[in-house]
Design an enzyme around this catalytic site. Structure first.
Site, PDB file in Angstrom:
ATOM      1  N   GLU A  73      65.240 102.825 -65.465  1.00 16.78           N
ATOM      2  CA  GLU A  73      64.266 103.247 -64.460  1.00 16.78           C
ATOM      3  C   GLU A  73      62.834 103.265 -64.989  1.00 16.78           C
ATOM      4  O   GLU A  73      61.900 102.899 -64.274  1.00 16.78           O
ATOM      5  CB  GLU A  73      64.633 104.642 -63.957  1.00 16.78           C
ATOM      6  N   ASP A  74      62.661 103.675 -66.245  1.00 12.10           N
ATOM      7  CA  ASP A  74      61.315 103.956 -66.751  1.00 12.10           C
ATOM      8  C   ASP A  74      60.776 102.951 -67.763  1.00 12.10           C
ATOM      9  O   ASP A  74      59.640 103.094 -68.218  1.00 12.10           O
ATOM     10  CB  ASP A  74      61.280 105.356 -67.386  1.00 12.10           C
TER      11      ASP A  74
END
Length: 747
Positions: free
Chosen positions: A81-82
């Site tokens: 996600e990051d």
């Protein structure tokens, strides 16, 4: 609540090495280095390196003695996600199991939803469905949420309350259903700290103030229990110790039982851990012989375990000094399940994973089956989450069938809810019910320990529509609706079609020209129905509003009419401006065909046009601005980030370029609306007003309100010269002690 010390990777590795073999410790080590490289330049809101968060999550999982794949997933849970890492990289380096857990925990951050509520519901649905395939997805998520709650102080107060409320409504109940009490209690206590800090710190203070007295009392009770059981020959494995009540459980008791802190005596309980089930009952007998048991306060969770697998004997007796004393008695194995819940089944032992797949644990945890059924019966993510909170995470009651089987139901459920829990056909064929041998009405509320006999008939015509008012579970309600959908389908299709036709005719449209098979199929697909008949059947049944369908079908026609009206209006406005221009003399030559009007705003391309600064966003010199032509009121000027200018653009309004004649400002009465949030201490409002008055002479209005967490919101409308002047005022306000947020507002 004592603050948890941050673990280092070396700490996590040492915990893993205490129960994993060298090969698996090496796998965990490689996951740490991979995550450290991927998160290298990232920092958390606290300013700490981001890698601290994955290390703490992995540490929580290692303390639960989770298998290597789960601890590795703890290090990698945010990586897709990051960072730039993709799921295929995780699968290639760490295997399909780790990739599956990481994927289940990855939020749907790249999908745009209509609202934060919808996005939150969709995130939760994905998480719960992934959990139903492999419980380790949720165990990682619970560890992630626990560390986020431990560091919540670095976020704004409004975010703190939102996340704490979500934790209390979703994640703490999940931890409870999975039996992971070590996580459940801490999540509840931390949530209370941010949702009701006044009560939280009051209870903490009251507990600390009498701590020595309670410890002295509990030590005396432990000595008495040791004397009572000394002749039972229990062996050296017996443990007896005091267990402090958690802050949230005390708070709930004060709220639900309307008691003051001084009226709650069982702030400490005694736990006795023995070797066997036989020893549990022997200890219970000895305690009841020594002290008088209190009526109605004995629970045998060994004979009838909770749905999450929890087993223990609970009794409350009149202890020393005549005060109530709670005692819990369990075996060492029961204690491990009570603390770790389903995580205990995934515990890694002797160099191998002792995991229990869903097929093995399904008998013990019906949670998976319930989640999948709700998913198949829900029309959207919001309905799914309402079902989860209402049916799965509600307080539970336990009832018996005449054959002795135990069924778990949400509190408030009745015979029909139980019938549909057994099987859909049992529910549809129900004619009545007996509870404990006596006929009861179908709106009877089942209580713990009831023996419920569902009476059925093969000749029954099916459920009654009135049953929708008698059931409390979403499953039963959906099954009843499903029956009538199928039974009345043809009639509902006709009725639904007629309802849409009527809506179109009432709006002045020719329904026969609009409602073509192609248009009906197009609208049905957009509303996620497999056919137009399904859509009309849903309208006829009442699941779908005809007005919304009629609006979608007539959208193109309405848009054409609006475009025609807009073009006509623009032509009329331009003709009007040309006439005005001929009647007025120009006082100076302009290099560019433009006009300066109210507020020192220049409009490109049009002369002599009425201009007004909008009140919704109050633009000031220095702001980026846009305008659009209104009907009869000239040009409305807005800040470029104003929602109203975006809405006007979406509705096809004519947006025109405007600019400030003098970006530095030419007067001292441009209006700006400010919002100041802070802690409601004495003198805060006075400090805010003093700061504003030191910078401007124009303060047209001010008001404030305080919420239950003592956060005050002050709204002020002030006069300023330009954006630079406003930013100076806002900077001064931010320097005031106990002020959290200063921002411009849009009405």
């Amino acid at each position: 609540m004592p603050k948890e010390k941050n673990l280092t990777h070396e700490d996590v590795k040492n915990i893993c090495a205490s129960y994993m073999n060298a090969e698996h410790v090496k796998l965990v080590e490689s996951a740490y280095h991979f995550a450290d490289t991927a998160h290298n330049d990232q920092r958390r809101r606290s300013g700490e390196p981001y890698i601290i968060h994955p290390v703490q999550v992995a540490g929580i999982l290692a303390k639960l003695h989770m298998d290597p794949e789960t601890v590795v997933a703890g290090y990698l849970h945010d990586i897709v996600e990051d960072t730039g890492v993709v799921l295929e990289d995780v699968r290639e380096l760490f295997g399909p199991e780790v990739a599956m857990i990481v994927d289940g925990d990855t939020k749907l951050s790249k999908i745009k939803y209509k609202s934060n509520k919808e996005q939150m519901a969709e995130n939760h649905r994905k998480l719960l469905l992934a959990m139903s395939k492999d419980i380790r997805v949720m165990i990682v998520k619970l560890a992630d949420r626990l560390h986020n709650m431990r560091t919540l102080q670095h976020l704004r107060p409004d975010k703190q309350r939102r996340i704490a409320n979500e934790t209390l409504e979703i994640y703490a109940p999940i931890a409870d259903r999975l039996g992971i009490s070590t996580i459940k209690w801490e999540l509840e206590d931390l949530s209370l700290r941010y949702l009701n800090p006044q009560q939280y710190y009051r209870i903490v203070h009251l507990m600390n103030s009498r701590r020595d007295q309670r410890i002295e009392y509990i030590n005396r009770a432990i000595d008495d229990i040791k004397d009572a059981i000394k002749d039972l020959d229990l062996g050296n494995g017996t443990e007896i110790y005091g267990r402090p009540k958690h802050i949230y459980s005390i708070y709930r008791k004060m709220v639900t039982k309307h008691k003051q802190f001084s009226q709650i005596y069982d702030l400490l309980a005694i736990r006795v851990v023995v070797e066997s089930i036989k020893d549990c009952y022997a200890v219970l007998g000895a305690i009841h012989t020594s002290w008088t048991p209190m009526p109605g306060r004995f629970k045998d969770y060994i004979a009838m375990p909770k749905v999450n697998g929890y087993q223990s004997l609970h009794t409350t007796v009149v202890g020393p000094e005549g005060r109530p004393l709670e005692v819990q008695i369990r075996t060492h194995e029961m204690h491990e399940v009570a603390e770790l819940g389903v995580a205990a089944h995934w515990a890694y032992k002797e160099g191998r994973t002792n995991g229990v797949k869903q097929s093995d644990s399904g008998n013990k945890l019906n949670l998976f089956k319930e989640i999948l059924e709700l998913q198949s019966e829900s029309s959207d993510a919001d309905e799914f989450m309402q079902g989860v909170q209402g049916d799965i995470f509600a307080d539970r009651v336990y009832a018996f069938t005449p054959k002795g089987d135990v069924l778990e139901l949400p509190k408030g459920a009745g015979p029909l809810d139980m019938a549909y829990t057994i099987h859909t056909e049992v529910g549809n064929k129900t004619t009545g019910a007996k509870v404990n041998g006596k006929i009861v009405p179908l709106d009877y509320e089942i209580k713990n320990g009831d023996i419920v006999d569902i009476l059925t008939s093969s000749s029954s015509a099916g459920p009654s529509r009135d049953w929708l008012n008698l059931v409390s579970t979403r499953r039963a309600r959906n099954k009843i609706k499903q029956f009538f959908r199928l039974a009345d389908r043809k009639e509902n299709i006709v009725v639904g079609h007629e309802m849409v036709e009527k809506k179109l005719r009432d709006s002045g449209f020719n329904a026969h020209l609009i409602m073509t098979p192609e248009k009906e199929s197009e609208v049905a697909a957009k509303l996620h129905y497999s056919s137009r008949d399904d859509m009309f059947a849903a309208i006829g049944f009442g699941d779908l509003q005809p007005a919304g369908v009629a609006n979608r079908m007539s959208k193109d026609v309405r848009q054409q009419i609006e475009d025609d009206k807009q073009r006509q209006t623009e032509r009329e406005l331009l003709e009007e401006h040309k006439t005005l221009a001929k009647d007025e003399e120009t006082h100076h030559e302009k290099k560019q065909h433009s006009s300066s009007s109210q507020g020192g705003v220049i409009i490109e391309g049009v002369d002599n046009l009425l201009v007004r600064l909008s009140h919704c966003c109050s633009p000031i010199p220095g702001d980026e601005i846009l305008g659009y032509i209104t009907k009869g009121r000239g040009v409305s000027v807005h800040r470029s980030d104003c929602p109203n200018i975006k809405a006007a653009e979406e509705h096809g309004e004519r947006i025109i370029k405007v600019a400030w004649a003098n970006p530095d400002g030419d007067r001292n009465n441009y209006n700006a609306d400010l919002e100041v949030q802070g802690y409601n201490r004495n003198g805060l409002l006075n400090d805010v007003l003093k700061s504003i008055n030191n910078s401007t002479r124009f303060l047209s209005s001010v008001n404030g309100k305080v919420d239950h967490d003592k956060v005050v919101t002050i709204n002020a409308s002030i006069g300023i010269r330009n954006r630079e002047h406003l930013e100076r005022i806002m900077d001064n306000l931010k320097k005031i002690p106990d002020v959290y947020v200063v921002k411009r507002t849009i009405h």
